[in-house]
Design a protein around this motif. Sequence first.
Motif, PDB file in Angstrom:
ATOM      1  N   MET A   1      -4.145   8.608 -29.399  1.00  0.00           N
ATOM      2  CA  MET A   1      -3.335   8.862 -28.235  1.00  0.00           C
ATOM      3  C   MET A   1      -2.347   7.782 -29.323  1.00  0.00           C
ATOM      4  SD  MET A   1      -2.495  10.515 -24.556  1.00  0.00           S
ATOM      5  CE  MET A   1      -1.025  11.232 -25.064  1.00  0.00           C
ATOM      6  N   THR A   4      -1.858   8.775 -33.122  1.00  0.00           N
ATOM      7  CA  THR A   4      -1.943  10.317 -33.123  1.00  0.00           C
ATOM      8  C   THR A   4      -0.449  10.110 -33.124  1.00  0.00           C
ATOM      9  OG1 THR A   4      -3.934  11.504 -32.340  1.00  0.00           O
ATOM     10  CG2 THR A   4      -1.794  12.920 -32.537  1.00  0.00           C
ATOM     11  N   SER A 186       1.498   6.773 -24.258  1.00  0.00           N
ATOM     12  CA  SER A 186      -0.296   7.126 -23.933  1.00  0.00           C
ATOM     13  C   SER A 186      -0.572   6.163 -22.398  1.00  0.00           C
ATOM     14  CB  SER A 186      -0.527   6.201 -25.439  1.00  0.00           C
ATOM     15  OG  SER A 186      -0.361   6.798 -26.627  1.00  0.00           O
ATOM     16  N   ASN A 187       0.609   5.238 -22.734  1.00  0.00           N
ATOM     17  CA  ASN A 187      -0.322   4.359 -21.311  1.00  0.00           C
ATOM     18  C   ASN A 187       0.284   4.890 -20.199  1.00  0.00           C
ATOM     19  OD1 ASN A 187      -1.039   2.232 -23.352  1.00  0.00           O
ATOM     20  ND2 ASN A 187       0.899   1.058 -22.655  1.00  0.00           N
ATOM     21  N   LYS A 190      -2.401   7.894 -19.295  1.00  0.00           N
ATOM     22  CA  LYS A 190      -3.828   7.157 -19.543  1.00  0.00           C
ATOM     23  C   LYS A 190      -3.723   6.740 -18.251  1.00  0.00           C
ATOM     24  CE  LYS A 190      -7.695   4.698 -20.993  1.00  0.00           C
ATOM     25  NZ  LYS A 190      -7.201   3.304 -22.427  1.00  0.00           N
ATOM     26  N   GLY A 195      -6.754   6.882 -16.680  1.00  0.00           N
ATOM     27  CA  GLY A 195      -8.081   5.608 -17.746  1.00  0.00           C
ATOM     28  C   GLY A 195      -9.128   6.752 -18.083  1.00  0.00           C
ATOM     29  N   LEU A 196      -9.238   7.789 -18.136  1.00  0.00           N
ATOM     30  CA  LEU A 196     -10.077   8.614 -18.431  1.00  0.00           C
ATOM     31  C   LEU A 196     -10.086   9.283 -19.477  1.00  0.00           C
ATOM     32  CD1 LEU A 196     -11.042  11.186 -15.008  1.00  0.00           C
ATOM     33  CD2 LEU A 196     -12.274   9.310 -16.378  1.00  0.00           C
ATOM     34  N   GLU A 197     -11.216   9.551 -19.944  1.00  0.00           N
ATOM     35  CA  GLU A 197     -11.284  10.113 -21.775  1.00  0.00           C
ATOM     36  C   GLU A 197     -10.872  11.792 -21.880  1.00  0.00           C
ATOM     37  OE1 GLU A 197     -10.040   8.086 -24.772  1.00  0.00           O
ATOM     38  OE2 GLU A 197     -10.257   6.466 -23.502  1.00  0.00           O
ATOM     39  N   PRO A 198     -10.300  11.932 -22.885  1.00  0.00           N
ATOM     40  CA  PRO A 198     -10.383  13.112 -22.741  1.00  0.00           C
ATOM     41  C   PRO A 198     -11.734  14.336 -22.489  1.00  0.00           C
ATOM     42  CG  PRO A 198      -8.608  12.670 -24.813  1.00  0.00           C
ATOM     43  CD  PRO A 198      -9.566  11.744 -24.428  1.00  0.00           C
ATOM     44  N   GLU A 199     -13.041  13.123 -23.361  1.00  0.00           N
ATOM     45  CA  GLU A 199     -13.933  14.350 -22.765  1.00  0.00           C
ATOM     46  C   GLU A 199     -14.690  14.152 -22.085  1.00  0.00           C
ATOM     47  OE1 GLU A 199     -13.192  12.179 -24.419  1.00  0.00           O
ATOM     48  OE2 GLU A 199     -13.773  12.868 -27.268  1.00  0.00           O
ATOM     49  N   GLU A 200     -14.320  12.964 -21.250  1.00  0.00           N
ATOM     50  CA  GLU A 200     -14.441  12.452 -19.511  1.00  0.00           C
ATOM     51  C   GLU A 200     -13.812  13.945 -18.727  1.00  0.00           C
ATOM     52  OE1 GLU A 200     -15.459   8.237 -18.828  1.00  0.00           O
ATOM     53  OE2 GLU A 200     -13.648   8.229 -19.457  1.00  0.00           O
ATOM     54  N   ILE A 201     -12.753  13.639 -19.382  1.00  0.00           N
ATOM     55  CA  ILE A 201     -11.882  14.856 -18.324  1.00  0.00           C
ATOM     56  C   ILE A 201     -12.490  16.057 -18.492  1.00  0.00           C
ATOM     57  CG2 ILE A 201      -9.623  16.094 -17.789  1.00  0.00           C
ATOM     58  CD1 ILE A 201      -8.254  13.240 -19.085  1.00  0.00           C
TER      59      ILE A 201
END
Length: 528
Positions: A1, A4, A186-187, A190, A195-201
């Motif tokens: 993020m 981007t 971003s902070n 997050k 603190g999860l990444e998009p894939e984990e979400i």
Amino acid sequence: MILTLGLAGIIQTLLVGGIAGYYLSQSLYEETEQRALMVARTVAAAPSVIAGINRRDIPALNRTASRLTATNQALFVVIGDKQALRLAHPDPTRLGRSMADDDGDYGRRALEDGESYVARATGSLGESMRAKAPVIDPETGSIIGIVSVGYSLEQVDTTIQRYNLVFYGVIGLMILATVISAIFISNRFKKAIFGLEPEEIARRFREQEATLQSVREGIIAVNRDGVITMANRAACANLGLPEETELAGRPILEILPESTLLSVLATRKPDFDREVWLRGRKMVVNRLPVRQNNEVIGVVTSFRPSDELHQVSQQLTRIQQYADTLRSQTHEYSNKLHTIAGLIQIGATDEALTLIGSEVSDHQSLLKLLLEAVPDPVIAGCLLGKYNRAREMGLNLDIDPDSAMEDIPDNLPREQLVSVLGNLIDNALEATRQHTGENGRVRLSMTDLGDELIFEIEDQGPGVPDAVQQTIFERGVSGKGEDHGIGLYLVQQFLNRWDGSVTIENLPAGGSRFTLYLPKYQEEGESL
């Protein structure tokens, strides 16, 4: 993020900056052109210039040109005659020469067409933006000369560079601010998603969705505005809606107009295992507020039909009653068989036959009474079991022959009713045995006349003191010692759910009477 957002901000800033810089340069060039053209026309219309050309007064024209050059901050002001020969020029060596030897343009459009125009060219004084205008004699109306005014493009470029330095500085600060903002956003983002990444979400969302849909209980979540944010397929099934019905995004009051779910937002307290009526079915409902930063932002409710639990409970109750009945009958008949065997051995066959006849007569009378007065097999089985239990204890359970219990509502949970009756009869038997010993009697009377079911249970115990009557239905209160006080507490819980009541009365001859009142027609309780 960060990459981007930062890259997007930088690209946007550079694009805006580049376009703004380009238009700034163009504006400065256009401003210089217009300024040069305006000065050229002004000089060409000056009476001193017209008079000087007519007289070919070169010294006067050069003084005028020098003064105008300084006044207008121009690179040069050149004056020529009709043949484009220079009459005034910053370089005296070029006086009398054709203006064409400077940039190849002698001013044809001005001298022949009478047109004022601007051109960019490189001459003896360097690259310049020069404007040329015809000098017209007002008396004759003819073109008598030409004026050329030039502005140095180096000066324009210097001005543009000065502006660009400031502009690029602002762009740099904007890029820095964009990067800092990207890091901050971003902070914060997050932190908000733990603190999860998009894939984990995405993975956890799919797991949660699968888990939610696999639960047999209906689950509905609403926000603080009462709008449904989540619901599983079981919720639609329990509400009698098609499974493909989309509940999310719809107000809860649109689905359940009588819902009190939002009251949990006001009370901020959870509500567990509450029995309510919902679309003609009794449900067991749990409601839990959803908190964020110590603020209630919504409510989640889970609900399931209570008849599923009732079916299991009813089966267990029947099994328990059956086991108790068999145990009591086994014990009782064992004693009777031993007695009959003894009478036969001593030759007292008449007494043995009398005992057998009496036993058969008593059970036949009881069975006939139960079949006529209590058609419900669950309640009848309970009473038969308690009758045998009383015989086992050396007591008598007398059921009023005028009793009638036929009009029992279908929605009255039988397993809970027999639990209540069983607790009251057991307490009566225990109190009677402790006070009178064997041969004591407990009397049961039932009626379903009117709008209530009424059960009266009389014992021959010591009675219930007035002070104890106020607390006897509380949990843990009992006259039997520790580890008791549960039965009457459960009785009271059932009565609370069914809007029933119980009264206690001490009898003049000793003992007490418990009278149980249950309404036949219960009003539907609250909705979800």
